[in-house]
Design a protein around this motif. Sequence first.
Motif, PDB file in Angstrom:
ATOM      1  N   THR A   1       0.849  -1.184   0.000  1.00  0.00           N
ATOM      2  CA  THR A   1       0.000   0.000   0.000  1.00  0.00           C
ATOM      3  C   THR A   1       0.888   1.238   0.000  1.00  0.00           C
ATOM      4  OG1 THR A   1      -1.768   1.196   1.147  1.00  0.00           O
ATOM      5  CG2 THR A   1      -0.271  -0.075   2.524  1.00  0.00           C
TER       6      THR A   1
ATOM      7  N   ALA B   1      -2.865   5.778   2.667  1.00  0.00           N
ATOM      8  CA  ALA B   1      -3.801   5.371   3.710  1.00  0.00           C
ATOM      9  C   ALA B   1      -5.164   5.057   3.107  1.00  0.00           C
ATOM     10  CB  ALA B   1      -3.944   6.479   4.755  1.00  0.00           C
TER      11      ALA B   1
ATOM     12  N   SER C   1      -9.470   4.006  17.139  1.00  0.00           N
ATOM     13  CA  SER C   1      -8.741   3.175  16.177  1.00  0.00           C
ATOM     14  C   SER C   1      -8.252   4.034  15.012  1.00  0.00           C
ATOM     15  CB  SER C   1      -9.663   2.066  15.651  1.00  0.00           C
ATOM     16  OG  SER C   1     -10.786   2.637  14.997  1.00  0.00           O
TER      17      SER C   1
ATOM     18  N   PRO D   1      -6.040   1.900   8.235  1.00  0.00           N
ATOM     19  CA  PRO D   1      -4.757   1.427   7.715  1.00  0.00           C
ATOM     20  C   PRO D   1      -4.031   2.554   6.982  1.00  0.00           C
ATOM     21  CG  PRO D   1      -6.479  -0.173   7.278  1.00  0.00           C
ATOM     22  CD  PRO D   1      -7.151   1.052   7.797  1.00  0.00           C
ATOM     23  N   SER D   2      -2.727   2.650   7.221  1.00  0.00           N
ATOM     24  CA  SER D   2      -1.929   3.738   6.651  1.00  0.00           C
ATOM     25  C   SER D   2      -1.023   3.225   5.537  1.00  0.00           C
ATOM     26  CB  SER D   2      -1.073   4.376   7.748  1.00  0.00           C
ATOM     27  OG  SER D   2      -0.019   3.499   8.108  1.00  0.00           O
TER      28      SER D   2
ATOM     29  N   THR E   1       1.976   2.743   5.640  1.00  0.00           N
ATOM     30  CA  THR E   1       3.054   1.898   6.171  1.00  0.00           C
ATOM     31  C   THR E   1       2.531   0.576   6.738  1.00  0.00           C
ATOM     32  OG1 THR E   1       2.936   3.003   8.313  1.00  0.00           O
ATOM     33  CG2 THR E   1       4.502   3.899   6.699  1.00  0.00           C
ATOM     34  N   ASP E   2       1.304   0.224   6.421  1.00  0.00           N
ATOM     35  CA  ASP E   2       0.713  -1.008   6.945  1.00  0.00           C
ATOM     36  C   ASP E   2       0.770  -2.175   5.966  1.00  0.00           C
ATOM     37  OD1 ASP E   2       0.099  -0.259   9.570  1.00  0.00           O
ATOM     38  OD2 ASP E   2      -1.727   0.776   8.919  1.00  0.00           O
ATOM     39  N   ASP E   3       1.803  -2.194   5.118  1.00  0.00           N
ATOM     40  CA  ASP E   3       1.993  -3.313   4.192  1.00  0.00           C
ATOM     41  C   ASP E   3       2.008  -4.634   4.963  1.00  0.00           C
ATOM     42  OD1 ASP E   3       2.536  -1.114   2.623  1.00  0.00           O
ATOM     43  OD2 ASP E   3       4.427  -1.875   1.842  1.00  0.00           O
TER      44      ASP E   3
ATOM     45  N   LYS F   1      -0.125  -6.311   6.683  1.00  0.00           N
ATOM     46  CA  LYS F   1      -0.788  -6.411   7.990  1.00  0.00           C
ATOM     47  C   LYS F   1      -2.229  -6.841   7.795  1.00  0.00           C
ATOM     48  CE  LYS F   1       2.055  -3.115  10.483  1.00  0.00           C
ATOM     49  NZ  LYS F   1       2.090  -1.837  11.182  1.00  0.00           N
TER      50      LYS F   1
ATOM     51  N   PHE G   1      -6.073  -6.458   9.418  1.00  0.00           N
ATOM     52  CA  PHE G   1      -6.984  -5.715  10.284  1.00  0.00           C
ATOM     53  C   PHE G   1      -8.215  -6.597  10.475  1.00  0.00           C
ATOM     54  CE2 PHE G   1      -4.043  -2.674   8.879  1.00  0.00           C
ATOM     55  CZ  PHE G   1      -4.031  -1.643   9.808  1.00  0.00           C
TER      56      PHE G   1
ATOM     57  N   THR H   1      -3.648   0.251  -3.146  1.00  0.00           N
ATOM     58  CA  THR H   1      -3.556  -0.731  -2.075  1.00  0.00           C
ATOM     59  C   THR H   1      -4.055  -2.084  -2.547  1.00  0.00           C
ATOM     60  OG1 THR H   1      -3.916   0.992  -0.422  1.00  0.00           O
ATOM     61  CG2 THR H   1      -4.343  -1.267   0.268  1.00  0.00           C
TER      62      THR H   1
END
Length: 154
Positions: A45, A48, A89, A92-93, A95-97, A99, A101, A127
């Motif tokens: 991604t 965000a 909460s 997802p940003s 930098t959340d490659d 991950k 949720f 993303t």
Amino acid sequence: MQPLQTAKTHVFVGPQLADAATYTSTVCDTAGADYLEVNVALGFTDIAMTTLKLQESDAITNSTTLDGGADITGYVFGTSVNPDTNTTSALPSATDDNKVFQFRVPLQGRKRYINLVAVAGNGTTGTFLAAHGKLGKLEQDPVTASEAGLGSWL
């Protein structure tokens, strides 16, 4: 805890790449289940997400659209409280490659149909996302791969 073999799988979003767009999600029929766990897996991604939430309804228009769907309170990333930190909460940003949720939804008192709403922000590439759910505590255990929501099993 119920064994995973007695769960039913639902694919909300097959692997997709989106940029400044809403992912196409299929509606999950929760009839006969007491619990739903939805895993949203991100790949690469570069931006965000702008929306990640669950909606519910008593009826559907078609396999991808709730009839009069409404956000489920407590299941909206970016506004609902994270139970681990007791703070709001975060969506997802960039930098959340790689991950995942997760939404953990007890179904008692919920409406029958649930859908995932996920929208990618406007980046250079976008993303990669895939999402599936597991329905648990079923009234009737699946005895075939098809009944379990699978293409096949071993």
